[in-house]
Design a protein around this motif. Structure first.
Motif, PDB file in Angstrom:
ATOM      1  N   ASP A   1      22.846  -9.188 -23.183  1.00  0.00           N
ATOM      2  CA  ASP A   1      22.448 -10.121 -24.258  1.00  0.00           C
ATOM      3  C   ASP A   1      20.938 -10.155 -24.409  1.00  0.00           C
ATOM      4  OD1 ASP A   1      25.077 -10.751 -24.556  1.00  0.00           O
ATOM      5  OD2 ASP A   1      24.957 -12.743 -23.644  1.00  0.00           O
ATOM      6  N   ASP A   2      20.254 -10.171 -23.271  1.00  0.00           N
ATOM      7  CA  ASP A   2      18.784 -10.229 -23.326  1.00  0.00           C
ATOM      8  C   ASP A   2      18.195  -8.992 -23.991  1.00  0.00           C
ATOM      9  OD1 ASP A   2      18.589 -12.701 -22.287  1.00  0.00           O
ATOM     10  OD2 ASP A   2      18.070 -12.078 -20.240  1.00  0.00           O
TER      11      ASP A   2
ATOM     12  N   PHE B   1      20.809  -5.230 -39.508  1.00  0.00           N
ATOM     13  CA  PHE B   1      21.097  -6.612 -39.124  1.00  0.00           C
ATOM     14  C   PHE B   1      22.528  -7.024 -39.467  1.00  0.00           C
ATOM     15  CE2 PHE B   1      16.563  -6.866 -38.383  1.00  0.00           C
ATOM     16  CZ  PHE B   1      16.546  -7.604 -37.218  1.00  0.00           C
TER      17      PHE B   1
ATOM     18  N   SER C   1      24.246  -5.597 -36.489  1.00  0.00           N
ATOM     19  CA  SER C   1      23.942  -6.283 -35.230  1.00  0.00           C
ATOM     20  C   SER C   1      24.621  -7.657 -35.194  1.00  0.00           C
ATOM     21  CB  SER C   1      22.430  -6.407 -35.006  1.00  0.00           C
ATOM     22  OG  SER C   1      21.877  -7.411 -35.822  1.00  0.00           O
ATOM     23  N   GLU C   2      24.682  -8.313 -36.349  1.00  0.00           N
ATOM     24  CA  GLU C   2      25.353  -9.616 -36.393  1.00  0.00           C
ATOM     25  C   GLU C   2      26.847  -9.458 -36.086  1.00  0.00           C
ATOM     26  OE1 GLU C   2      23.869 -12.488 -36.684  1.00  0.00           O
ATOM     27  OE2 GLU C   2      25.758 -13.600 -36.607  1.00  0.00           O
TER      28      GLU C   2
ATOM     29  N   MET D   1      27.298  -8.697 -32.501  1.00  0.00           N
ATOM     30  CA  MET D   1      27.036  -9.865 -31.651  1.00  0.00           C
ATOM     31  C   MET D   1      28.261 -10.768 -31.557  1.00  0.00           C
ATOM     32  SD  MET D   1      24.870 -11.059 -29.743  1.00  0.00           S
ATOM     33  CE  MET D   1      24.297 -12.491 -28.886  1.00  0.00           C
TER      34      MET D   1
ATOM     35  N   PHE E   1      19.725  -7.091 -26.055  1.00  0.00           N
ATOM     36  CA  PHE E   1      20.124  -7.169 -27.456  1.00  0.00           C
ATOM     37  C   PHE E   1      19.106  -8.005 -28.249  1.00  0.00           C
ATOM     38  CE2 PHE E   1      22.155  -9.341 -30.974  1.00  0.00           C
ATOM     39  CZ  PHE E   1      22.884  -8.350 -31.588  1.00  0.00           C
ATOM     40  N   ALA E   2      18.755  -9.173 -27.679  1.00  0.00           N
ATOM     41  CA  ALA E   2      17.812 -10.060 -28.377  1.00  0.00           C
ATOM     42  C   ALA E   2      16.454  -9.381 -28.544  1.00  0.00           C
ATOM     43  CB  ALA E   2      17.675 -11.369 -27.607  1.00  0.00           C
TER      44      ALA E   2
ATOM     45  N   ASN F   1      13.113  -6.658 -36.128  1.00  0.00           N
ATOM     46  CA  ASN F   1      12.683  -7.621 -37.129  1.00  0.00           C
ATOM     47  C   ASN F   1      11.254  -7.340 -37.574  1.00  0.00           C
ATOM     48  OD1 ASN F   1      13.304  -9.815 -38.711  1.00  0.00           O
ATOM     49  ND2 ASN F   1      12.410 -11.274 -37.260  1.00  0.00           N
TER      50      ASN F   1
ATOM     51  N   GLU G   1      16.668  -6.830 -31.345  1.00  0.00           N
ATOM     52  CA  GLU G   1      16.622  -7.450 -32.681  1.00  0.00           C
ATOM     53  C   GLU G   1      15.212  -7.923 -33.019  1.00  0.00           C
ATOM     54  OE1 GLU G   1      20.776  -9.405 -34.171  1.00  0.00           O
ATOM     55  OE2 GLU G   1      19.469 -10.656 -32.965  1.00  0.00           O
ATOM     56  N   ASP G   2      14.546  -8.448 -32.012  1.00  0.00           N
ATOM     57  CA  ASP G   2      13.191  -8.955 -32.220  1.00  0.00           C
ATOM     58  C   ASP G   2      12.268  -7.828 -32.679  1.00  0.00           C
ATOM     59  OD1 ASP G   2      11.622 -11.190 -32.217  1.00  0.00           O
ATOM     60  OD2 ASP G   2      10.742 -10.736 -30.245  1.00  0.00           O
TER      61      ASP G   2
END
Lengths: 430, 146
Positions: B16-17, B100, B103-104, B107, B19-20, B27, B23-24
């Motif tokens: 999860d980390d 995105f 990715s959504e 998720m 993944f975040a 972005n 995405e960051d």
């Protein structure tokens, strides 16, 4: 040993939750139309027929439907609990609630006692035929998480408020409004807001916020104690308002403290979340924290003003907190269900979740909804604001219906067209 | 004491980390996220293989449930593998909206999958395999991804 929770064959068919989600905004539209034709003065009394009808179109029709639809889905994913005969039960419950709600609106508006008797029968059985099997399914869960415990407590409150609601409606049907009626109505409303909806949202948030937004986890104290502390507070409040009303304020303070703390915690967790995305669901969670904070304080404040602000409290907490979270959740759950079911059936060339609902339309829906809520609050002082706010609310509910139907339309079209090169013939679920 | 449930749950949170972070980065600038996307896919693949090659077969042998929950989990793994490959495609085409969107979807799929595993499967695996937990965790630690 029960492994069924892990099998898609046992997961509720997509029609179960979608049935509830598609109907819900229609009741929102209906409530908005009734607001247009209501006199703002009569809406300021929580016991006016207009107020009762509109409130229940929203509480039963809009968030009741969304919560039940979501629970049929979430119980198997979050708890591994399987509702027996879920397809049959959810369609029956949906039908009974639909019929019951229409009877209720008609019966209360026209003071028709036969309609009200039917309403209490259908609404009562509609809720019970889903709540009882859900409680049964949860009772068989072996490994309780904080979220599952929250769901169980919330459903127990749901059971009690439904029984009280049946009693209240039956009272109207017999034109027998006793002193007890007002007392039960008060408990019914407070338990519905904080016990059923509030506890459910808190319970689900324990799991959903850290997982879906990669936000920091809730502290063990929150997960282990808060639901219990709130429930105790709600029971103490009930006893105090029955036997020692002058002290009921203390119980209210007790309850509000935890909800306000929850609102603040949600805000902070969103600030600290690791995912950068900021879509309409995040906006809804943020709005919910703000409205919950305002509503909680006003509920206490209201105690010193002979309850003249209670309708405003209802708008802030019912609309601003509960409904905001329900709507935000719909924007995730509907596209996901469509994507998941199509993908699991082997359709590979399908739009992603984000492509199913037009972003601008979901933003417009959010803005109109929040504007309508703020308008409703100010209508308290300026009755002329009621009309434009009701119009904004109706349009936001129409947009919501469209936004829910868009993914459903994709589902239907994909199944109909059967695009080439898909793998549906190898599906595990056909 | 080694605990299968804890080990695999921690694995989820680690993924999860990443993944975040991915995405960051995406972005800010999508093309910069390629490295983290590859890292995320590799971490996920290692986790999947820990399950598919070690824990699931042990669980199936012990409980005799071959077409049960583990099979369902394998199918969801394949859904996720497919989405992860599409993420790379979106980076190649510099299509941020697509990235995105994927990715959504990934998720939500990933988290509801994790909930089922953490709530049901890992708990059962730990119960049935507690005597062998030490050995299984060691095997997972030393797994070479194929």
């Amino acid at each position: 040993m029960d492994f069924n929770g892990l099998s898609i064959d046992q997961a509720p068919p997509i029609s179960g939750p979608l049935r509830f989600f598609i109907t819900a905004p229609l009741f929102g539209i209906m409530a908005g139309v009734m607001l247009l034709f209501s006199d703002s003065a009569s809406l300021m009394s929580r016991y006016s027929m207009d107020a009762i009808v509109i409130v229940h179109l929203i509480t039963i029709g809009l968030f009741g439907f969304i919560m039940l639809g979501a629970l049929t889905q979430m119980l198997s994913v979050l708890a591994g609990a399987n509702i027996p005969k879920v397809k049959l039960i959810s369609s029956l419950s949906h039908l009974f609630l639909l019929v019951g709600l229409v009877f209720m609106v008609f019966g209360l508006q026209e003071s028709n006692s036969i309609a009200l008797e039917f309403a209490s029968l259908f609404l009562g059985s509609g809720f019970l035929c889903l709540i009882l099997p859900m409680l049964y399914a949860i009772s068989r869960v072996q490994h309780f998480t904080a979220s599952v415990k929250g769901m169980r407590v919330s459903l127990l409150f749901a059971l009690m408020i439904v029984l009280m609601g049946v009693y209240l409606l039956y009272g109207y049907s017999q034109n027998n409004i006793t002193e007890l009626h007002a007392i039960v109505a008060n408990i019914h409303s407070v338990w519905a807001v904080f016990g059923f909806a509030g506890v459910l949202i808190i319970g689900v948030a324990f799991q959903v916020l850290p997982m879906f937004y990669v936000a920091p986890r809730f502290k063990q104290f929150c997960k282990k104690r808060v639901v219990l502390l709130i429930s105790t507070g709600l029971f103490i409040w009930m006893f105090l308002s029955l036997y020692a009303e002058e002290y009921a304020l203390y119980a209210k303070l007790w309850i509000v403290t935890f909800f306000w703390a929850f609102a603040t915690t949600v805000w902070i967790k969103f600030n600290k979340r690791k995912r950068p995305i900021s879509d309409v669901t995040v906006w809804y969670w943020r709005a919910a924290s703000i409205f919950l904070t305002l509503g909680s304080f006003l509920w206490i404040f209201d105690e010193f003003f002979k309850h003249q602000y209670i309708v405003m409290v209802g708008i802030l907490i019912g609309g601003g907190f509960i409904l905001s979270i329900m709507l935000g959740m719909l924007y995730k759950i509907v596209p996901f269900l469509v994507w998941f079911h199509l993908n699991a059936e082997g359709y590979m060339t399908i739009p992603t979740m984000n492509e199913m609902i037009n972003k601008n339309l979901s933003r417009a829906q959010f803005v109109l909804f929040i504007a309508a809520l703020i308008g409703f609050v100010f209508a308290f002082y300026m009755p002329m604001v009621l009309f434009p706010s009701a119009v904004a609310f109706i349009v936001s509910m129409m947009l919501l219906e469209y936004n829910v139907l868009a993914p459903v339309w994709i589902y239907i079209q994909t199944k109909k067209r059967k695009p080439d090169f898909d793998m549906s013939s190898f599906s595990m679920t056909n | 004491m080694s605990n299968i449930k804890e080990y695999l749950t921690n694995d989820h949170r680690r993924c999860d980390d990443v993944f975040a972070k991915m995405e960051d980065k995406a972005n800010n600038k999508l093309s910069d996220a390629k490295e983290l996307t590859l890292e995320f896919i590799a971490d996920m693949e290692r986790h999947f293989q820990r399950e598919e090659r070690i824990v699931f077969p042990e669980f199936e042998t012990k409980t005799g449930m071959i077409n049960g929950p583990t099979e369902m989990m394998r199918q969801e793994h394949s859904q996720m593998r497919n989405l992860m490959q599409q993420l790379l495609g979106a980076i190649e085409n510099d299509d941020k909206d697509k990235f995105f969107g994927l990715s959504e979807t990934l998720m939500i799929l990933l988290q509801q999958h994790n909930m089922k595993e953490e709530q049901m499967l890992y708990t059962m695996a730990q119960q049935h395999l507690s005597a062998e937990a030490q050995r299984i965790v060691e095997m997972m630690d030393s797994l070479v991804v194929e």
